[in-house]
Design a protein around this motif. Structure first.
Motif: not given
Length: 284
Positions: A117-121, A152-160, A201-204, A208-210
């Protein structure tokens, strides 16, 4: 204090035996420094409770040289657990003195109970920054939990797409076992080894561009084991920077670390998506 570079994707544990001989005296000095920083931070803490006011930067004087509009991305500073933006007072001043014109600190709620939730915000806040500043991407410096939220935001939510470089300072990327009594708080349980968040966060993470730069210290008593503060993922562009002689609270405060953070943020040319140069991150 000395800083040495660790090559990308190397485990930090291989470096630990070489540091054990001088550990007791170093630990004593680091603990004394941690206590001094804690005392100072407690004085500053009230000043950072409220959210930062968002104001547009003043226009340059008419005779000022014109710089490229997309010179350097904004830098967002994200604090750790039960902390606030006051932890970045010195780092923010250091970055501003060395050319970072757009710096923002974000307070997330102390009632936050979920990293997702914090990553979404965080993502919504970054979108607002990009819209307000005209920049397509930002850089982030995250201390402890703040680095995990940003990852989490960059890797899992497309934040890269939005995060060019993420610098983490003492972040439990693989989970920390310290203070088991704190498990009453759900966000602490998410920072444990084997938690759902850590396993995600261990998942492929192909493509990821970040760029990730993680600073870790062998005297960080919040990280158990200390190598958990390293990014160890085959799909991520990552560098792990070992910091000798200081503990957890000193990472966002020490001037030598600030100089290394500046170098990490300047690794990529502005607006160019590229991996770190062959020499990697060089710190003094």
């Amino acid at each position: 204090m000395t800083l040495t570079r660790v090559q990308p994707f190397r485990r930090c544990s291989s470096l630990l035996p070489a540091t054990l001989a001088g550990l007791p005296l170093a630990l004593l000095k680091a603990t004394a420094l941690e206590l001094a920083i804690l005392a100072g931070h407690l004085l500053l803490y009230p000043s950072g409770i409220t959210q930062e006011r968002r104001t547009a930067p003043p226009p340059p004087p008419p005779d000022a040289p014109r710089l490229p509009a997309q010179d350097k991305p904004p830098v967002l500073l994200l604090h750790g657990f039960i902390d606030n933006r006051s932890v970045f007072v010195l780092l923010r001043r250091n970055l501003a003195q060395h050319g970072r014109q757009h710096l923002e600190s974000l307070n997330y709620s102390p009632l936050t109970c979920d990293i997702r939730t914090a990553a979404e915000l965080l993502g919504r806040h970054i979108e607002e920054i990009c819209e307000r500043t005209g920049h397509a991407r930002v850089d982030i410096v995250g201390h402890s939990l703040g680095g995990l939220i940003a990852r989490y935001y960059a890797q899992r939510l497309g934040g890269d797409v939005r995060v060019r470089t993420l610098v983490t300072l003492g972040t439990p990327h693989s989970g920390t076992r310290v203070a088991p009594l704190a498990d009453a708080h759900p966000i602490v349980r998410q920072m444990r080894p084997g938690s759902d968040v850590v396993e995600e966060l261990r998942r492929p993470a192909p493509g990821c561009r970040t760029q990730f730069v993680s600073f870790w210290s062998e005297l960080d008593q919040i990280m158990d084991p200390v190598e958990t503060a390293c990014v160890d993922h085959p799909d991520l562009i990552a560098q792990n920077v070992r910091v000798s002689g200081i503990g957890h609270l000193a990472l966002p405060v020490h001037p030598a670390v600030a100089a290394a953070i500046r170098q990490a943020l300047d690794l990529a040319e502005p607006g160019v998506d590229t991996a770190a140069p062959a020499g990697g991150l060089t710190v003094a």
